[in-house]
Design a protein around this motif. Structure first.
Motif, PDB file in Angstrom:
ATOM      1  N   MET A   5       0.651  -1.201   0.059  1.00  0.00           N
ATOM      2  CA  MET A   5      -0.106  -0.208   0.038  1.00  0.00           C
ATOM      3  C   MET A   5       0.925   1.168  -0.142  1.00  0.00           C
ATOM      4  O   MET A   5       1.825   1.351   0.793  1.00  0.00           O
ATOM      5  CB  MET A   5      -0.881  -0.264   1.136  1.00  0.00           C
ATOM      6  CG  MET A   5      -1.599   1.535   1.538  1.00  0.00           C
ATOM      7  SD  MET A   5      -2.649   1.317   2.878  1.00  0.00           S
ATOM      8  CE  MET A   5      -4.127   0.929   2.106  1.00  0.00           C
ATOM      9  N   LEU A   6       0.503   2.184  -0.932  1.00  0.00           N
ATOM     10  CA  LEU A   6       1.266   3.599  -0.866  1.00  0.00           C
ATOM     11  C   LEU A   6       0.187   4.659  -0.963  1.00  0.00           C
ATOM     12  O   LEU A   6      -0.628   4.621  -1.563  1.00  0.00           O
ATOM     13  CB  LEU A   6       2.120   3.494  -2.002  1.00  0.00           C
ATOM     14  CG  LEU A   6       2.841   4.764  -2.162  1.00  0.00           C
ATOM     15  CD1 LEU A   6       3.820   4.966  -1.002  1.00  0.00           C
ATOM     16  CD2 LEU A   6       3.830   4.901  -3.599  1.00  0.00           C
TER      17      LEU A   6
ATOM     18  N   THR B  66      -0.121   8.657  -0.447  1.00  0.00           N
ATOM     19  CA  THR B  66       0.804   9.947  -0.771  1.00  0.00           C
ATOM     20  C   THR B  66       0.178  11.200  -0.441  1.00  0.00           C
ATOM     21  O   THR B  66      -1.110  11.120  -0.374  1.00  0.00           O
ATOM     22  CB  THR B  66       1.330   9.888  -2.074  1.00  0.00           C
ATOM     23  OG1 THR B  66       0.053   9.988  -3.021  1.00  0.00           O
ATOM     24  CG2 THR B  66       2.344   8.758  -2.565  1.00  0.00           C
TER      25      THR B  66
ATOM     26  N   ALA C 222       6.448   4.209   9.033  1.00  0.00           N
ATOM     27  CA  ALA C 222       5.734   3.860   7.591  1.00  0.00           C
ATOM     28  C   ALA C 222       5.766   5.154   6.923  1.00  0.00           C
ATOM     29  O   ALA C 222       5.558   5.181   5.568  1.00  0.00           O
ATOM     30  CB  ALA C 222       4.517   3.350   7.833  1.00  0.00           C
ATOM     31  N   VAL C 223       6.275   6.401   7.460  1.00  0.00           N
ATOM     32  CA  VAL C 223       6.023   7.710   6.758  1.00  0.00           C
ATOM     33  C   VAL C 223       7.412   8.305   6.632  1.00  0.00           C
ATOM     34  O   VAL C 223       8.194   8.470   7.442  1.00  0.00           O
ATOM     35  CB  VAL C 223       5.127   8.870   7.699  1.00  0.00           C
ATOM     36  CG1 VAL C 223       4.908  10.253   6.982  1.00  0.00           C
ATOM     37  CG2 VAL C 223       3.922   8.052   8.085  1.00  0.00           C
ATOM     38  N   THR C 224       7.521   8.630   5.320  1.00  0.00           N
ATOM     39  CA  THR C 224       8.624   9.308   4.813  1.00  0.00           C
ATOM     40  C   THR C 224       8.332  11.051   4.516  1.00  0.00           C
ATOM     41  O   THR C 224       7.076  10.986   3.510  1.00  0.00           O
ATOM     42  CB  THR C 224       9.504   8.794   3.693  1.00  0.00           C
ATOM     43  OG1 THR C 224       8.914   8.587   2.708  1.00  0.00           O
ATOM     44  CG2 THR C 224      10.154   7.347   4.277  1.00  0.00           C
TER      45      THR C 224
ATOM     46  N   TYR D  57       4.833  13.674   1.111  1.00  0.00           N
ATOM     47  CA  TYR D  57       5.026  12.621   2.072  1.00  0.00           C
ATOM     48  C   TYR D  57       4.362  11.315   1.257  1.00  0.00           C
ATOM     49  O   TYR D  57       3.731  11.536   0.541  1.00  0.00           O
ATOM     50  CB  TYR D  57       4.461  12.695   3.238  1.00  0.00           C
ATOM     51  CG  TYR D  57       2.959  12.968   3.734  1.00  0.00           C
ATOM     52  CD1 TYR D  57       2.171  11.972   3.721  1.00  0.00           C
ATOM     53  CD2 TYR D  57       2.420  14.369   3.509  1.00  0.00           C
ATOM     54  CE1 TYR D  57       0.802  12.000   3.543  1.00  0.00           C
ATOM     55  CE2 TYR D  57       0.977  14.328   3.607  1.00  0.00           C
ATOM     56  CZ  TYR D  57       0.338  13.347   3.925  1.00  0.00           C
ATOM     57  OH  TYR D  57      -1.072  13.601   3.693  1.00  0.00           O
ATOM     58  N   GLU D  58       4.839  10.236   1.879  1.00  0.00           N
ATOM     59  CA  GLU D  58       4.571   8.725   1.316  1.00  0.00           C
ATOM     60  C   GLU D  58       4.305   8.156   2.689  1.00  0.00           C
ATOM     61  O   GLU D  58       5.056   8.221   3.761  1.00  0.00           O
ATOM     62  CB  GLU D  58       5.438   8.120   0.583  1.00  0.00           C
ATOM     63  CG  GLU D  58       5.751   8.909  -0.867  1.00  0.00           C
ATOM     64  CD  GLU D  58       6.646   7.857  -1.768  1.00  0.00           C
ATOM     65  OE1 GLU D  58       7.450   6.983  -1.150  1.00  0.00           O
ATOM     66  OE2 GLU D  58       6.783   8.334  -2.928  1.00  0.00           O
ATOM     67  N   VAL D  59       3.175   7.291   2.586  1.00  0.00           N
ATOM     68  CA  VAL D  59       3.020   6.297   3.776  1.00  0.00           C
ATOM     69  C   VAL D  59       2.864   4.848   3.350  1.00  0.00           C
ATOM     70  O   VAL D  59       2.316   4.759   2.183  1.00  0.00           O
ATOM     71  CB  VAL D  59       1.747   6.537   4.461  1.00  0.00           C
ATOM     72  CG1 VAL D  59       1.314   5.681   5.692  1.00  0.00           C
ATOM     73  CG2 VAL D  59       1.648   8.212   4.875  1.00  0.00           C
ATOM     74  N   THR D  60       3.554   3.960   3.947  1.00  0.00           N
ATOM     75  CA  THR D  60       3.602   2.615   3.339  1.00  0.00           C
ATOM     76  C   THR D  60       2.749   1.561   4.156  1.00  0.00           C
ATOM     77  O   THR D  60       2.911   0.512   4.362  1.00  0.00           O
ATOM     78  CB  THR D  60       5.200   2.039   3.096  1.00  0.00           C
ATOM     79  OG1 THR D  60       5.464   2.080   4.395  1.00  0.00           O
ATOM     80  CG2 THR D  60       5.703   2.850   2.096  1.00  0.00           C
ATOM     81  N   ALA D  61       1.918   2.117   5.087  1.00  0.00           N
ATOM     82  CA  ALA D  61       1.247   1.195   5.832  1.00  0.00           C
ATOM     83  C   ALA D  61      -0.452   1.721   5.664  1.00  0.00           C
ATOM     84  O   ALA D  61      -0.733   2.860   5.479  1.00  0.00           O
ATOM     85  CB  ALA D  61       1.393   1.328   7.266  1.00  0.00           C
TER      86      ALA D  61
END
Length: 137
Positions: free
Chosen positions: A1-2, A4, A49-51, A14-18
């Protein structure tokens, strides 16, 4: 899951992978200031999970819950993006309006309703808490 998102001027992305842990509508007085009169809608994610890319300013305050909070916003356009409580450093709360796809944010509850003005639109289909809800994680 991505997932943005970013600020109005696009200086912060930002991007979140969760997947979201929980989304809540908050009517505390501080959120009313942040929302310029309305409450805020905040989606909780695991912090790892956040960049984030871009330069954020940090406004520190003590929330009505007693938590020391960090409210982070874009230095260029002022868009409010994130909140973090020092008592729960593994979590980050993303302002739902900054998500590229705001449908990701599905509110599960409304909190701090005791501080909402009488004219506030509070969804009666959601659980409502007069103060802080129990932690989601």
């Amino acid at each position: 899951m991505l997932i943005t998102g970013g600020c109005l001027c696009k200086a912060v992305r930002y991007e979140v992978t969760a997947a979201p842990i929980v989304t809540r509508v908050c009517w505390c007085r501080l959120c009313q200031y942040l929302g310029s009169g309305s409450g805020t809608v905040n989606t909780c994610f695991p912090k790892q999970a956040v960049t984030v890319q871009g330069d954020l300013a940090d406004f520190q305050s003590i929330a009505d819950s007693g938590n020391k909070m960090h409210r982070r916003f874009c230095r260029v356009c002022g868009t409010q993006l994130f909140s973090e409580a020092e008592s729960r450093p593994h979590l980050i709360f993303v302002r739902a309006g900054t998500l590229d796809n705001p449908e990701v944010a599905q509110p599960a509850a409304t909190i701090w309703t005791a501080q909402a003005p009488k004219w506030a639109c509070i969804d009666s289909r959601l659980p409502n808490f007069s103060g802080q809800a129990p932690p989601a994680a």
